[in-house]
Design an enzyme around this catalytic site. Structure first.
Site, PDB file in Angstrom:
ATOM      1  N   ASP A  57       3.213  -8.185  16.213  1.00 51.65           N
ATOM      2  CA  ASP A  57       2.081  -7.918  15.331  1.00 51.65           C
ATOM      3  C   ASP A  57       1.541  -9.171  14.662  1.00 51.65           C
ATOM      4  O   ASP A  57       1.982 -10.281  14.961  1.00 51.65           O
ATOM      5  CB  ASP A  57       2.341  -6.765  14.354  1.00 51.65           C
ATOM      6  CG  ASP A  57       3.672  -6.841  13.664  1.00 51.65           C
ATOM      7  OD1 ASP A  57       4.268  -5.793  13.429  1.00 51.65           O
ATOM      8  OD2 ASP A  57       4.130  -7.967  13.379  1.00 51.65           O
ATOM      9  N   LYS A  98      -3.980  -6.008  14.495  1.00 52.07           N
ATOM     10  CA  LYS A  98      -5.382  -5.601  14.364  1.00 52.07           C
ATOM     11  C   LYS A  98      -6.023  -5.499  15.740  1.00 52.07           C
ATOM     12  O   LYS A  98      -5.959  -6.409  16.542  1.00 52.07           O
ATOM     13  CB  LYS A  98      -6.149  -6.631  13.531  1.00 52.07           C
ATOM     14  CG  LYS A  98      -5.952  -6.398  12.061  1.00 52.07           C
ATOM     15  CD  LYS A  98      -7.268  -6.589  11.312  1.00 52.07           C
ATOM     16  CE  LYS A  98      -7.166  -6.113   9.883  1.00 52.07           C
ATOM     17  NZ  LYS A  98      -6.813  -7.171   8.939  1.00 52.07           N
ATOM     18  N   MET A 155       2.694  -7.882  -0.058  1.00 50.38           N
ATOM     19  CA  MET A 155       1.391  -7.210   0.070  1.00 50.38           C
ATOM     20  C   MET A 155       0.767  -6.943  -1.303  1.00 50.38           C
ATOM     21  O   MET A 155       0.237  -5.862  -1.554  1.00 50.38           O
ATOM     22  CB  MET A 155       1.565  -5.872   0.831  1.00 50.38           C
ATOM     23  CG  MET A 155       2.018  -6.068   2.261  1.00 50.38           C
ATOM     24  SD  MET A 155       2.383  -4.515   3.103  1.00 50.38           S
ATOM     25  CE  MET A 155       4.081  -4.234   2.605  1.00 50.38           C
TER      26      MET A 155
HETATM   27  N1  SAH Z   1       8.917  -7.601   7.088  1.00 46.62           N
HETATM   28  C1  SAH Z   1       8.223  -8.663   6.416  1.00 46.62           C
HETATM   29  C2  SAH Z   1       7.224  -8.162   5.407  1.00 46.62           C
HETATM   30  C3  SAH Z   1       6.084  -7.377   6.013  1.00 46.62           C
HETATM   31  S1  SAH Z   1       4.912  -6.899   4.811  1.00 46.62           S
HETATM   32  C4  SAH Z   1       9.250  -9.595   5.752  1.00 46.62           C
HETATM   33  O1  SAH Z   1      10.429  -9.285   5.740  1.00 46.62           O
HETATM   34  O2  SAH Z   1       8.850 -10.648   5.264  1.00 46.62           O
HETATM   35  C5  SAH Z   1       3.750  -8.198   4.896  1.00 46.62           C
HETATM   36  C6  SAH Z   1       3.772  -9.040   3.656  1.00 46.62           C
HETATM   37  O3  SAH Z   1       4.868  -9.953   3.707  1.00 46.62           O
HETATM   38  C7  SAH Z   1       2.565  -9.913   3.475  1.00 46.62           C
HETATM   39  O4  SAH Z   1       1.480  -9.207   2.908  1.00 46.62           O
HETATM   40  C8  SAH Z   1       3.094 -10.958   2.525  1.00 46.62           C
HETATM   41  O5  SAH Z   1       3.168 -10.456   1.210  1.00 46.62           O
HETATM   42  C9  SAH Z   1       4.526 -11.132   3.033  1.00 46.62           C
HETATM   43  N2  SAH Z   1       4.641 -12.270   3.968  1.00 46.62           N
HETATM   44  C10 SAH Z   1       5.025 -12.222   5.252  1.00 46.62           C
HETATM   45  N3  SAH Z   1       5.052 -13.460   5.804  1.00 46.62           N
HETATM   46  C11 SAH Z   1       4.674 -14.305   4.820  1.00 46.62           C
HETATM   47  C12 SAH Z   1       4.483 -15.724   4.745  1.00 46.62           C
HETATM   48  N4  SAH Z   1       4.717 -16.521   5.801  1.00 46.62           N
HETATM   49  N5  SAH Z   1       4.079 -16.251   3.570  1.00 46.62           N
HETATM   50  C13 SAH Z   1       3.841 -15.473   2.490  1.00 46.62           C
HETATM   51  N6  SAH Z   1       4.000 -14.131   2.502  1.00 46.62           N
HETATM   52  C14 SAH Z   1       4.412 -13.548   3.645  1.00 46.62           C
END
Ligand code: SAH
Length: 279
Positions: free
Chosen positions: A56, A78, A192
Site C-alpha cells: 500500500d 489509492k 493519522m
Molecule cells: N502500521 C503503521 C501505521 C499505519 S497508519 C505503523 O505501524 O507505523 C498511517 C499513519 O502512520 C500515518 O498517517 C502517520 O501518522 C504514521 N506514519 C507511517 N509512516 C510514517 C512516517 N514514515 N513518518 C511519519 N508518520 C508515519
C-alpha cells in the site's frame, strides 16, 4: 467465501508467476516507516521469495526497489480517482491469490498490527483456513522517535506512552477518552492525526494538559526528506497546517518532545550504516 471481483480476476489473469496449488500462503509483513535499512532480515527474505507482493501507499519507493524484477506487484492503496481498494476487496484478493497457490507477501507500512488493519486481514485469512503469518515491522512511533531524537519514555519525563489514532472510522465522529489522554507525565503518539489536530489540541487543553506542553510533528520519518517540526500543544494546529497532505505525519505530545532539540541524530546519514550489506 465472497466471489472475487472482476478486478481480482483480472489481476490473477495477468500474473505469469507459476502457482503451486495447495501451497499458497500469506505473509503479512511490516515494512517499517520508510528507510529500507529498517526492514527486518525476515521481511527482506520474504520479499525476495514471494510470488506476488500486495503493497500500500505507505511502503516507500526504496523498499519497492528491493522487489525482484520478475515478482508480480499489486498496489492496494489509492486507486484511480483517489478511491481506495476497499478493505473487503483486499481481504478477498489475498485469499484468492493464496488459494491459487501463490506465496503472497502483504507488505504494509510500519507494523501490521498497529493501525494498519493487519488484524482484519489476518482474521479474514484465519476464517478461510488459509495459512498465514504476521511479521512485525518497526512502527512509525519507534522509527520517528529515534530519527527525530524523541525518546518515548524517560524516567524523569514520561512513564507511560499512549499510541492512538486521530482518525475516526468512515463517517464516525472521533471519540477519545480525553481525560485519560491529557496526562502531563505521559507521552501521546498520534497516528493519522493531521486532519483532526485542531480538535485534538483543543480537547487536550480543555482537559487540563498545559498549552505549552512540548509537541512535535515528524513528517516522512526515517526517509531522506524527513522533517521534524518542534512546537507546543497549543501551536500544533498552525504548525502542521501547511504541510503536504500526502506526506505521512506522526504527532508526538509530551515533555519528551523537547529533547528533540538536543537529541537529533548527529551521525551523517551516509555514515550511519557504513558496512551495511543486504543480507
Ligand atoms: N502500521 C503503521 C501505521 C499505519 S497508519 C505503523 O505501524 O507505523 C498511517 C499513519 O502512520 C500515518 O498517517 C502517520 O501518522 C504514521 N506514519 C507511517 N509512516 C510514517 C512516517 N514514515 N513518518 C511519519 N508518520 C508515519
Amino acid at each position: 467465501m465472497t466471489a472475487p471481483t472482476s478486478r481480482i480476476v483480472g489481476i490473477l489473469k495477468d500474473m505469469s508467476t507459476p502457482s503451486a496449488p495447495g501451497r499458497g500462503r500469506v505473509f503479512i509483513v511490516g515494512a517499517g516507516p520508510g528507510d529500507p535499512d529498517l526492514l527486518t532480515v525476515k521481511a527482506l527474505r520474504l520479499v525476495r521469495a514471494a510470488d506476488v507482493i500486495v503493497f500500500d501507499r505507505l511502503v516507500s519507493q526504496e523498499i519497492l526497489d528491493l522487489i525482484p524484477a520478475g515478482t508480480a506487484q499489486v498496489f492496494a492503496g489509492k486507486m484511480a480517482r483517489n478511491h481506495h481498494m476497499p478493505q473487503a476487496e483486499i481481504n478477498a484478493l489475498l485469499a484468492t491469490l493464496a488459494l491459487s497457490g501463490r506465496t503472497v507477501v502483504r507488505l504494509k507500512g510500519g507494523d501490521p498490527y498497529l493501525f494498519g488493519r493487519g488484524g482484519e486481514e489476518a482474521l479474514h485469512l484465519a476464517q478461510q483456513g488459509i495459512p498465514f503469518e504476521v511479521v512485525p515491522g518497526v512502527t512509525s512511533a519507534s522509527g520517528c522517535s529515534a530519527a527525530a531524537g524523541i525518546p518515548l519514555t524517560h524516567r524523569d519525563l514520561a512513564h507511560r506512552v499512549q499510541l492512538i489514532t486521530g482518525h475516526a472510522k468512515e463517517d464516525e465522529p472521533l471519540v477519545l477518552d480525553w481525560a485519560k489522554l491529557a496526562e502531563p507525565d505521559a507521552t501521546l503518539v498520534i497516528y493519522m492525526g493531521r486532519t483532526n489536530i485542531g480538535r485534538i489540541s483543543a480537547q487536550l487543553i480543555g482537559h487540563g494538559l498545559p498549552p505549552d506542553t512540548p509537541a512535535a510533528a515528524v513528517v516522512n520519518g526515517t526517509r531522506a526528506d524527513q522533517q521534524t517540526i518542534r512546537t507546543t500543544l497549543a501551536d500544533l494546529p498552525t504548525a502542521v497546517r501547511d504541510l503536504d497532505h500526502a506526506a505521512p505525519t506522526l504527532i508526538i505530545i509530551g515533555k519528551v518532545a523537547a529533547l528533540a532539540d538536543q537529541l537529533a541524530p548527529s551521525v551523517p546519514d551516509s555514515e550511519s550504516a557504513p558496512a551495511a550489506q543486504a543480507p
